[in-house]
Motif scaffolding. Structure first.
Motif, PDB file in Angstrom:
ATOM      1  N   TYR A  25       0.841  -1.195   0.000  1.00  0.00           N
ATOM      2  CA  TYR A  25       0.000   0.000   0.000  1.00  0.00           C
ATOM      3  C   TYR A  25       0.880   1.251   0.000  1.00  0.00           C
TER       4      TYR A  25
ATOM      5  N   ASN B 136       4.060   0.154  -3.596  1.00  0.00           N
ATOM      6  CA  ASN B 136       3.495  -0.792  -4.561  1.00  0.00           C
ATOM      7  C   ASN B 136       4.504  -1.132  -5.660  1.00  0.00           C
TER       8      ASN B 136
ATOM      9  N   TYR C  13       2.086  -6.244  -7.251  1.00  0.00           N
ATOM     10  CA  TYR C  13       1.246  -5.053  -7.162  1.00  0.00           C
ATOM     11  C   TYR C  13      -0.057  -5.392  -6.445  1.00  0.00           C
TER      12      TYR C  13
ATOM     13  N   THR D 297      -3.956  -5.305  -6.086  1.00  0.00           N
ATOM     14  CA  THR D 297      -5.121  -5.184  -6.949  1.00  0.00           C
ATOM     15  C   THR D 297      -6.102  -4.230  -6.265  1.00  0.00           C
ATOM     16  N   PRO D 298      -7.128  -3.798  -6.965  1.00  0.00           N
ATOM     17  CA  PRO D 298      -8.147  -2.986  -6.291  1.00  0.00           C
ATOM     18  C   PRO D 298      -8.748  -3.712  -5.071  1.00  0.00           C
ATOM     19  N   LYS D 299      -8.936  -5.024  -5.191  1.00  0.00           N
ATOM     20  CA  LYS D 299      -9.457  -5.794  -4.051  1.00  0.00           C
ATOM     21  C   LYS D 299      -8.452  -5.783  -2.895  1.00  0.00           C
TER      22      LYS D 299
ATOM     23  N   LYS E 173      -6.219  -3.425  -2.224  1.00  0.00           N
ATOM     24  CA  LYS E 173      -6.263  -2.088  -1.625  1.00  0.00           C
ATOM     25  C   LYS E 173      -7.479  -1.944  -0.725  1.00  0.00           C
ATOM     26  N   ALA E 174      -8.613  -2.426  -1.204  1.00  0.00           N
ATOM     27  CA  ALA E 174      -9.847  -2.332  -0.409  1.00  0.00           C
ATOM     28  C   ALA E 174      -9.726  -3.154   0.877  1.00  0.00           C
ATOM     29  N   ARG E 175      -9.155  -4.347   0.780  1.00  0.00           N
ATOM     30  CA  ARG E 175      -8.969  -5.190   1.968  1.00  0.00           C
ATOM     31  C   ARG E 175      -8.089  -4.506   2.992  1.00  0.00           C
TER      32      ARG E 175
ATOM     33  N   LYS F 276      -7.566  -1.245   3.299  1.00  0.00           N
ATOM     34  CA  LYS F 276      -8.295  -0.102   3.843  1.00  0.00           C
ATOM     35  C   LYS F 276      -9.336  -0.539   4.879  1.00  0.00           C
TER      36      LYS F 276
END
Length: 151
Positions: free
Chosen positions: A54, A57, A103, A105-107, A109-111, A113
């Motif tokens: 995070y 990256n 890297y 993934t969007p998932k 990053k969401a996890r 956060k």
């Protein structure tokens, strides 16, 4: 566990800095797992990888392993698990065709956060009785200690 909050005579373990630090980290790890990581189907190492990526990256596995202090073969298996869960993605290094970079993934990053606020609360709780100067001094001393260990 040897950590005491009352005025009692010190034992050898009470004066053992490494034992005290390990006890604190282990307890924070347990509390983090119990409060949020299990709900998110993450291990503590998964969380550390998410946390590092995070902020930094697109890192090589060896660099991640060094940063979070995990053996590279272990981290390779962890990254495999995380890739299967769509939390990270490996891509070829644009500067070195033999190397891969990892890297979020969007998932992923969401996890992260979702996991960070409860983790931050645990840290805040651990530092409840510290004033700002003590907090800064602790951070400075830990960085100094890390410099001695990691070079």
């Amino acid at each position: 566990m040897s950590i005491k909050t009352t005025a009692m005579p010190d034992t050898q373990l009470d004066r053992n800095i490494a034992f005290q630090m390990a006890s604190i980290i282990y307890r924070l790890d347990l509390d983090l797992r119990d409060s949020i990581l299990r709900k998110l189907d993450l291990t503590y190492v998964h969380f550390r990888v998410l946390q590092y990526l995070y902020e930094e990256n697109g890192q090589k596995i060896g660099d991640i392993a060094t940063a979070i202090v995990v053996r590279q073969p272990v981290l390779s298996r962890v990254v495999d698990q995380m890739e299967e869960r769509a939390l990270v993605k490996r891509r070829p290094d644009p500067n070195d065709s033999r190397a891969m970079r990892v890297y979020l993934t969007p998932k992923g990053k969401a996890r992260y956060k979702e996991a960070w606020p409860p983790a931050h609360l645990l840290i805040d709780k651990a530092l409840t009785n510290f004033d700002e100067q003590e907090h800064e001094t602790l951070l400075l001393l830990l960085k100094k200690m890390a410099g001695n260990i990691f070079g």
